[in-house]
Design a protein around this motif. Structure first.
Motif, PDB file in Angstrom:
ATOM      1  N   GLY A 161       1.040  -0.956   0.064  1.00 43.77           N
ATOM      2  CA  GLY A 161       0.011   0.106   0.473  1.00 43.77           C
ATOM      3  C   GLY A 161       0.735   1.603   0.388  1.00 43.77           C
ATOM      4  O   GLY A 161      -0.031   2.073  -0.262  1.00 43.77           O
ATOM      5  N   VAL A 162       2.127   1.216  -0.373  1.00 45.72           N
ATOM      6  CA  VAL A 162       3.421   2.511  -0.219  1.00 45.72           C
ATOM      7  C   VAL A 162       2.695   3.406  -1.251  1.00 45.72           C
ATOM      8  O   VAL A 162       2.426   4.822  -0.776  1.00 45.72           O
ATOM      9  CB  VAL A 162       4.498   2.455  -0.103  1.00 45.72           C
ATOM     10  CG1 VAL A 162       4.921   1.224  -1.137  1.00 45.72           C
ATOM     11  CG2 VAL A 162       5.286   3.258  -0.002  1.00 45.72           C
ATOM     12  N   GLN A 169       5.469  11.556   2.231  1.00 51.38           N
ATOM     13  CA  GLN A 169       6.487  10.687   2.844  1.00 51.38           C
ATOM     14  C   GLN A 169       8.002  10.934   2.728  1.00 51.38           C
ATOM     15  O   GLN A 169       8.319  12.003   1.407  1.00 51.38           O
ATOM     16  CB  GLN A 169       6.275   8.940   1.802  1.00 51.38           C
ATOM     17  CG  GLN A 169       4.562   8.333   1.921  1.00 51.38           C
ATOM     18  CD  GLN A 169       4.892   7.360   1.075  1.00 51.38           C
ATOM     19  OE1 GLN A 169       5.748   6.329   2.000  1.00 51.38           O
ATOM     20  NE2 GLN A 169       4.393   6.405   0.752  1.00 51.38           N
ATOM     21  N   LEU A 170       8.841  11.059   3.490  1.00 48.12           N
ATOM     22  CA  LEU A 170      10.143  11.600   3.194  1.00 48.12           C
ATOM     23  C   LEU A 170      10.936  10.816   4.008  1.00 48.12           C
ATOM     24  O   LEU A 170      10.510  10.368   5.143  1.00 48.12           O
ATOM     25  CB  LEU A 170      10.049  12.899   3.521  1.00 48.12           C
ATOM     26  CG  LEU A 170       9.755  13.134   5.009  1.00 48.12           C
ATOM     27  CD1 LEU A 170      10.848  15.057   4.786  1.00 48.12           C
ATOM     28  CD2 LEU A 170       8.157  13.395   5.368  1.00 48.12           C
ATOM     29  N   THR A 279      -2.224   2.619   3.794  1.00 45.93           N
ATOM     30  CA  THR A 279      -3.897   2.750   3.332  1.00 45.93           C
ATOM     31  C   THR A 279      -3.556   3.946   3.076  1.00 45.93           C
ATOM     32  O   THR A 279      -2.783   4.569   3.077  1.00 45.93           O
ATOM     33  CB  THR A 279      -4.679   2.447   5.006  1.00 45.93           C
ATOM     34  OG1 THR A 279      -4.611   3.963   5.730  1.00 45.93           O
ATOM     35  CG2 THR A 279      -4.805   1.323   5.734  1.00 45.93           C
ATOM     36  N   GLU A 280      -4.634   4.397   2.656  1.00 48.18           N
ATOM     37  CA  GLU A 280      -4.773   5.891   1.344  1.00 48.18           C
ATOM     38  C   GLU A 280      -4.098   6.780   2.696  1.00 48.18           C
ATOM     39  O   GLU A 280      -4.161   8.162   2.251  1.00 48.18           O
ATOM     40  CB  GLU A 280      -5.737   5.433   1.163  1.00 48.18           C
ATOM     41  CG  GLU A 280      -6.445   5.243   0.122  1.00 48.18           C
ATOM     42  CD  GLU A 280      -7.205   5.406  -1.061  1.00 48.18           C
ATOM     43  OE1 GLU A 280      -8.090   6.243  -0.457  1.00 48.18           O
ATOM     44  OE2 GLU A 280      -7.360   5.224  -1.869  1.00 48.18           O
ATOM     45  N   ASP A 294      -0.572  12.286   8.625  1.00 47.28           N
ATOM     46  CA  ASP A 294      -0.833  12.869   7.522  1.00 47.28           C
ATOM     47  C   ASP A 294       0.812  13.019   7.140  1.00 47.28           C
ATOM     48  O   ASP A 294       1.104  13.230   5.912  1.00 47.28           O
ATOM     49  CB  ASP A 294      -0.668  14.504   8.107  1.00 47.28           C
ATOM     50  CG  ASP A 294      -2.389  14.667   8.672  1.00 47.28           C
ATOM     51  OD1 ASP A 294      -2.887  15.368   7.712  1.00 47.28           O
ATOM     52  OD2 ASP A 294      -1.826  15.338   9.862  1.00 47.28           O
ATOM     53  N   VAL A 295       2.013  12.477   7.480  1.00 47.67           N
ATOM     54  CA  VAL A 295       3.419  12.374   7.189  1.00 47.67           C
ATOM     55  C   VAL A 295       3.859  11.262   7.395  1.00 47.67           C
ATOM     56  O   VAL A 295       3.859  10.778   8.905  1.00 47.67           O
ATOM     57  CB  VAL A 295       4.178  13.620   7.838  1.00 47.67           C
ATOM     58  CG1 VAL A 295       5.292  13.417   7.442  1.00 47.67           C
ATOM     59  CG2 VAL A 295       3.589  14.733   7.074  1.00 47.67           C
ATOM     60  N   ILE A 296       4.865   9.880   6.684  1.00 49.84           N
ATOM     61  CA  ILE A 296       5.328   8.974   6.733  1.00 49.84           C
ATOM     62  C   ILE A 296       6.590  10.004   6.350  1.00 49.84           C
ATOM     63  O   ILE A 296       6.986  10.030   5.958  1.00 49.84           O
ATOM     64  CB  ILE A 296       4.565   7.648   6.490  1.00 49.84           C
ATOM     65  CG1 ILE A 296       3.620   7.600   6.494  1.00 49.84           C
ATOM     66  CG2 ILE A 296       5.918   6.726   7.079  1.00 49.84           C
ATOM     67  CD1 ILE A 296       2.980   6.616   5.940  1.00 49.84           C
ATOM     68  N   LEU A 297       7.631   9.644   8.216  1.00 50.39           N
ATOM     69  CA  LEU A 297       9.161  10.292   8.152  1.00 50.39           C
ATOM     70  C   LEU A 297       9.793   9.262   8.122  1.00 50.39           C
ATOM     71  O   LEU A 297       9.870   8.349   8.953  1.00 50.39           O
ATOM     72  CB  LEU A 297       9.093  11.126   8.656  1.00 50.39           C
ATOM     73  CG  LEU A 297      10.573  11.659   9.429  1.00 50.39           C
ATOM     74  CD1 LEU A 297      11.833  12.236   8.053  1.00 50.39           C
ATOM     75  CD2 LEU A 297      10.973  12.575  10.404  1.00 50.39           C
TER      76      LEU A 297
END
Length: 373
Positions: A161-162, A169-170, A279-280, A294-297
């Motif tokens: 799902g990425v 994403q950062l 997920t979305e 909201d953010v994946i670090l």
């Protein structure tokens, strides 16, 4: 009308040299310093190629909040004290400013004549020499000291799902300041020192959640030379056996600093196990529990930047490279090639010692045809 000369191609031989040093971070500069002390002249005997536009290695790209007071340590390069160039008492000075200034002074002081920006694209074995192809022409070398580090190869693990996540994403490599996340929920992924440092910063101004694959190991011991040597020895043992190098933190544990204690008290270090899918709107665990963010670090580390050496076939089936030599800098399969800043020499203090060992062992080999013990 002025006619510009044609750009060099990979078939243009820029120079025939004894040694090409690839990379001008701590490990590369240390290696160049010792090559010169051992009698090789810059330009004629060895060249240093660096892909960056200016001095500083990976330090010049660090986030602004990583200052002299928060960085783990900046060790002196051989022959020059950091404190002689930079005011180490000014703890608020960003490391991304201080260290490049130190490296620039070092390059000038010892006349290392680093050529930049020059990106090495591939290294090939031509029997009697190594062919080093770059975006600025080709070098013929009798030996190579590779000091390209890891900054150019950020690692982000794949999860189902990425690609459908609608947020941002950062990677640690792209982090600048916590202020850009105000009002957002940030998921920090990773169990290393960078993850904990950034989690501490971001959690002070906005909502965060921390996930790691393993339960973090904390250390209340003050980092000592003995602990450092034990950690380096463990990593060295891995590369001598041809395994991929592990991290020093996996041996020493995460240091519990005053900032970390404060983060614990406000609940920022309440860690969750790794999720199973993205997920979305966030992430989901195997038991169905979901979290919107909201953010994946991704503070998931780096891999050694060695793709340009791929034609040499140095890697084992498991991805590691079998290393040998006094400080495990020499590639066992080809004594003409040394890797510094790899494995046990990935720290700044380790890079200094590795640069000296690599320079001496490589020149011994090129002179006698027999690698140093």
């Amino acid at each position: 009308m002025t006619v510009e000369p044609p750009a060099p191609t990979v078939d243009d031989i820029v120079a025939d040299v004894d040694v090409v040093v690839i990379g001008a971070g701590q490990a590369g500069l240390s290696s160049a310093y010792h090559l010169r002390r051992l009698g090789l002249a810059p330009g004629a005997g060895f060249v240093v190629l660096d892909s960056s536009f200016g001095p500083g290695g990976a330090w010049q790209h660090r986030w602004p909040s990583l200052t002299l007071s928060t960085v783990n340590a900046v060790h002196d390069l051989p022959g020059s004290a950091f404190s002689d160039v930079v005011d180490t008492g000014a703890g608020s000075v960003p490391a991304s400013t201080a260290v490049p200034a130190y490296y620039a002074d070092y390059e000038s002081r010892f006349g290392l004549s680093v050529r930049r920006p020059v990106r090495v694209t591939v290294v090939c074995d031509r029997g009697d020499h190594l062919r080093v192809e770059t975006d600025s022409g080709t070098y013929r070398a009798r030996g190579i000291i590779n000091a390209t580090g890891t900054w150019e190869r950020p690692f982000v693990p794949w999860y189902p799902g990425v690609a459908r996540f609608l947020g941002r994403q950062l990677h640690t490599r792209n982090y600048r300041t916590a202020d850009e996340f105000v009002g957002q929920h940030v998921l920090v992924v990773g169990g290393g020192i960078s993850a904990v440092q950034l989690l501490d910063e971001i959690s002070r101004i906005t909502a965060t959640t921390w996930v790691t694959r393993r339960e973090p190991t904390w250390s209340n011991e003050e980092f000592s030379p003995e602990i450092g040597r034990a950690a380096v020895a463990a990593v060295e043992d891995r590369v001598r056996r041809g395994l991929p190098p592990g991290s020093v933190v996996s041996v020493t544990g995460l240091p519990v600093t005053p900032a970390i204690r404060a983060a614990r008290e406000r609940g920022a270090l309440d860690r969750l196990p790794m999720f199973d899918e993205i997920t979305e709107t966030g992430v989901r665990w195997a038991d169905g529990t979901a979290l919107d963010v909201d953010v994946i670090l991704w503070c998931t580390g780096f891999r050694s930047s060695l793709d340009h050496l791929a034609p040499l076939g140095l890697r084992n089936p498991g991805g590691g490279i079998t290393m040998t030599g006094r400080l495990a800098t020499r590639v066992a399969a080809d004594p003409r090639i040394h890797l510094v800043g790899y494995g046990p020499s990935a720290s700044t203090i380790g890079a200094n010692r590795a640069g000296r060992a690599a320079a001496r062992e490589l020149l011994d080999h090129l002179t006698s045809g027999v690698a140093s013990p």
